[in-house]
Design an enzyme around this catalytic site. Structure first.
Site, PDB file in Angstrom:
ATOM      1  N   ALA A 287      19.616   7.794  12.406  1.00 28.54           N
ATOM      2  CA  ALA A 287      19.735   7.069  13.674  1.00 28.54           C
ATOM      3  C   ALA A 287      19.264   7.882  14.864  1.00 28.54           C
ATOM      4  O   ALA A 287      18.861   7.333  15.897  1.00 28.54           O
ATOM      5  CB  ALA A 287      21.177   6.632  13.881  1.00 28.54           C
TER       6      ALA A 287
ATOM      7  N   GLU B  52       9.474  14.776  15.656  1.00 28.10           N
ATOM      8  CA  GLU B  52      10.648  14.219  14.998  1.00 28.10           C
ATOM      9  C   GLU B  52      10.196  13.290  13.886  1.00 28.10           C
ATOM     10  O   GLU B  52       9.038  12.855  13.853  1.00 28.10           O
ATOM     11  CB  GLU B  52      11.540  13.470  15.996  1.00 28.10           C
ATOM     12  CG  GLU B  52      10.920  12.237  16.598  1.00 28.10           C
ATOM     13  CD  GLU B  52      11.863  11.491  17.535  1.00 28.10           C
ATOM     14  OE1 GLU B  52      12.971  11.999  17.801  1.00 28.10           O
ATOM     15  OE2 GLU B  52      11.479  10.408  18.006  1.00 28.10           O
TER      16      GLU B  52
ATOM     17  N   TYR C 257      18.373   2.239  11.317  1.00 29.36           N
ATOM     18  CA  TYR C 257      17.610   3.397  10.852  1.00 29.36           C
ATOM     19  C   TYR C 257      18.069   3.679   9.432  1.00 29.36           C
ATOM     20  O   TYR C 257      19.244   3.930   9.185  1.00 29.36           O
ATOM     21  CB  TYR C 257      17.789   4.587  11.808  1.00 29.36           C
ATOM     22  CG  TYR C 257      16.921   4.404  13.040  1.00 29.36           C
ATOM     23  CD1 TYR C 257      15.655   4.968  13.126  1.00 29.36           C
ATOM     24  CD2 TYR C 257      17.336   3.575  14.077  1.00 29.36           C
ATOM     25  CE1 TYR C 257      14.835   4.748  14.220  1.00 29.36           C
ATOM     26  CE2 TYR C 257      16.520   3.343  15.179  1.00 29.36           C
ATOM     27  CZ  TYR C 257      15.273   3.932  15.243  1.00 29.36           C
ATOM     28  OH  TYR C 257      14.446   3.710  16.313  1.00 29.36           O
TER      29      TYR C 257
ATOM     30  N   GLU D 133      13.660  -3.248  16.307  1.00 31.26           N
ATOM     31  CA  GLU D 133      13.440  -1.807  16.159  1.00 31.26           C
ATOM     32  C   GLU D 133      14.113  -1.332  14.889  1.00 31.26           C
ATOM     33  O   GLU D 133      15.257  -1.689  14.609  1.00 31.26           O
ATOM     34  CB  GLU D 133      13.995  -1.042  17.370  1.00 31.26           C
ATOM     35  CG  GLU D 133      13.720   0.463  17.324  1.00 31.26           C
ATOM     36  CD  GLU D 133      14.242   1.184  18.556  1.00 31.26           C
ATOM     37  OE1 GLU D 133      14.011   0.682  19.686  1.00 31.26           O
ATOM     38  OE2 GLU D 133      14.890   2.242  18.403  1.00 31.26           O
TER      39      GLU D 133
ATOM     40  N   TRP E 292       9.652   1.736  14.477  1.00 32.30           N
ATOM     41  CA  TRP E 292       9.575   2.692  15.590  1.00 32.30           C
ATOM     42  C   TRP E 292       9.063   4.026  15.062  1.00 32.30           C
ATOM     43  O   TRP E 292       9.574   4.510  14.056  1.00 32.30           O
ATOM     44  CB  TRP E 292      10.973   2.834  16.187  1.00 32.30           C
ATOM     45  CG  TRP E 292      11.116   3.833  17.283  1.00 32.30           C
ATOM     46  CD1 TRP E 292      11.393   5.164  17.162  1.00 32.30           C
ATOM     47  CD2 TRP E 292      11.008   3.578  18.697  1.00 32.30           C
ATOM     48  NE1 TRP E 292      11.463   5.750  18.397  1.00 32.30           N
ATOM     49  CE2 TRP E 292      11.232   4.804  19.354  1.00 32.30           C
ATOM     50  CE3 TRP E 292      10.745   2.450  19.460  1.00 32.30           C
ATOM     51  CZ2 TRP E 292      11.207   4.926  20.743  1.00 32.30           C
ATOM     52  CZ3 TRP E 292      10.723   2.573  20.833  1.00 32.30           C
ATOM     53  CH2 TRP E 292      10.947   3.794  21.468  1.00 32.30           C
TER      54      TRP E 292
ATOM     55  N   GLU F 176      19.239  -2.142  23.061  1.00 36.86           N
ATOM     56  CA  GLU F 176      20.374  -1.323  22.645  1.00 36.86           C
ATOM     57  C   GLU F 176      21.449  -1.088  23.710  1.00 36.86           C
ATOM     58  O   GLU F 176      21.622   0.033  24.194  1.00 36.86           O
ATOM     59  CB  GLU F 176      19.875   0.025  22.105  1.00 36.86           C
ATOM     60  CG  GLU F 176      19.065  -0.123  20.832  1.00 36.86           C
ATOM     61  CD  GLU F 176      18.690   1.213  20.201  1.00 36.86           C
ATOM     62  OE1 GLU F 176      18.877   2.259  20.849  1.00 36.86           O
ATOM     63  OE2 GLU F 176      18.206   1.197  19.056  1.00 36.86           O
TER      64      GLU F 176
END
Length: 320
Positions: free
Chosen positions: A249, A284, A217, A243, A277, A156
């Site tokens: 996100a 979270e 995501y 990922e 991931w 990333e």
């Protein structure tokens, strides 16, 4: 007695075939890139599906051989990703390289023993060219002889331009190829691995067995990024989703299984490999385990969070 011996022999043969089939590296061998497609050693298309461990310096307890075994044998992962934190949090690679290697090397060795593939992930958001060259040189010299190994050069990038990333990739790839001529290499793209269209316009030249990573995501990234991925693939760009998550996100917030399924449908259609991931116990949404989960597994349903149950279900469904 004779019938019993025949039955016993057939049973043993069946079991040995099952074991062989459960070891992806034994089945597919040395991976290669042909056009836009990841392929096995015979040139047949392959889709890897698996799980990423969280940052090694935040969740080192999951960096062990039994956790890898659980992800392979219970979750049906054909690939695991060792996310080696390079900066930011304490005990990162730049500050404490010995600790980083103590974490990721048991994962690499366990994946090799289990017969699955393993991504050695330089988990950074900024460029550290010389340190990356030194690290991947070490990894290639030590593990390049194993077909299990996949190198991920840069997780990333945020601010880097694609032109600067091409230069970075060229230097690291040259270093790896000094010791490992053929294992798969993954390279990130600008803006959190989302500007894959920029890569499709100007991919690296003079390299082989290199793929480009896209991250998503599902609750944040919708049809526009799926279309961008498909267009790049149709232009001949080899893509690997190293990922992804079912959340927003940020890694937190809403879980969106409907969008995730649309992503999976698209990736399966295009035969694009994907990683979810992460194996971690953070409070979270994208974290797959509760803090009371053991470091090693196997993990019962009551310690697997919703994102983990969804991921395990996807892997068990598609990695048959």
């Amino acid at each position: 007695m004779k019938r019993f011996l025949i039955a016993l022999t057939l049973c043993a043969l069946y079991c040995s075939l099952c074991v062989a089939q459960s070891k992806p590296v034994k089945q597919w061998g040395q991976l290669q890139v042909r056009g836009a497609q990841l392929c096995d050693q015979q040139g047949n298309p392959v889709v890897l599906r698996g799980v990423s461990l969280g940052w090694h310096n935040i969740w080192p307890r999951f960096y062990n051989k039994k956790a890898v075994r659980t992800l392979h044998r219970d979750w049906n992962a054909t690939v695991v990703r060792a996310a080696m934190g390079v900066t930011t949090v304490e005990d990162n690679y730049l500050d404490n390289p010995q600790f980083a290697l103590q974490c990721i090397e048991p994962v690499i060795k366990a994946a090799i023993k289990e017969g699955i593939y393993v991504i050695i992930d330089w988990h950074a958001h900024e460029m550290h060219t010389q340190k990356a060259k030194e690290f991947f040189s070490q990894m290639a010299q030590k593990y390049g002889k194993y077909p299990n190994v996949i190198y991920e050069l840069y997780n990333e990038p945020i601010e880097d331009t694609w032109e600067s990333l091409k230069q970075y990739a060229s230097e690291i790839i040259t270093e790896i190829r000094r010791f490992d001529p053929d294992n798969i290499i993954l390279m990130g793209c600008p803006h959190w691995d989302q500007d894959i269209h920029l890569v499709a316009e100007s991919p690296l030249t003079g390299v082989s067995n290199v793929m480009y990573t896209l991250h998503f995501y599902a609750s944040t990234h919708k049809e526009y990024l799926r279309d961008r991925m498909e267009e790049a693939a149709k232009r001949g760009l080899p893509i690997f989703v190293s990922e992804s998550g079912v959340t927003e996100a940020s890694g937190n917030g809403k879980i969106d299984p409907e969008s995730q399924q649309l992503w999976i449908d698209r990736m399966e259609k295009l035969k694009i490999s994907w990683i979810c991931w992460s194996i971690s116990d953070k409070d979270e949404s994208c974290s797959m385990l509760l803090p009371r989960a053991t470091a090693t597994g196997p993990w019962a349903d009551d310690v697997i969070k919703r994102s983990g149950k969804l991921t395990r279900g996807y892997l068990q469904k598609y990695n048959k």
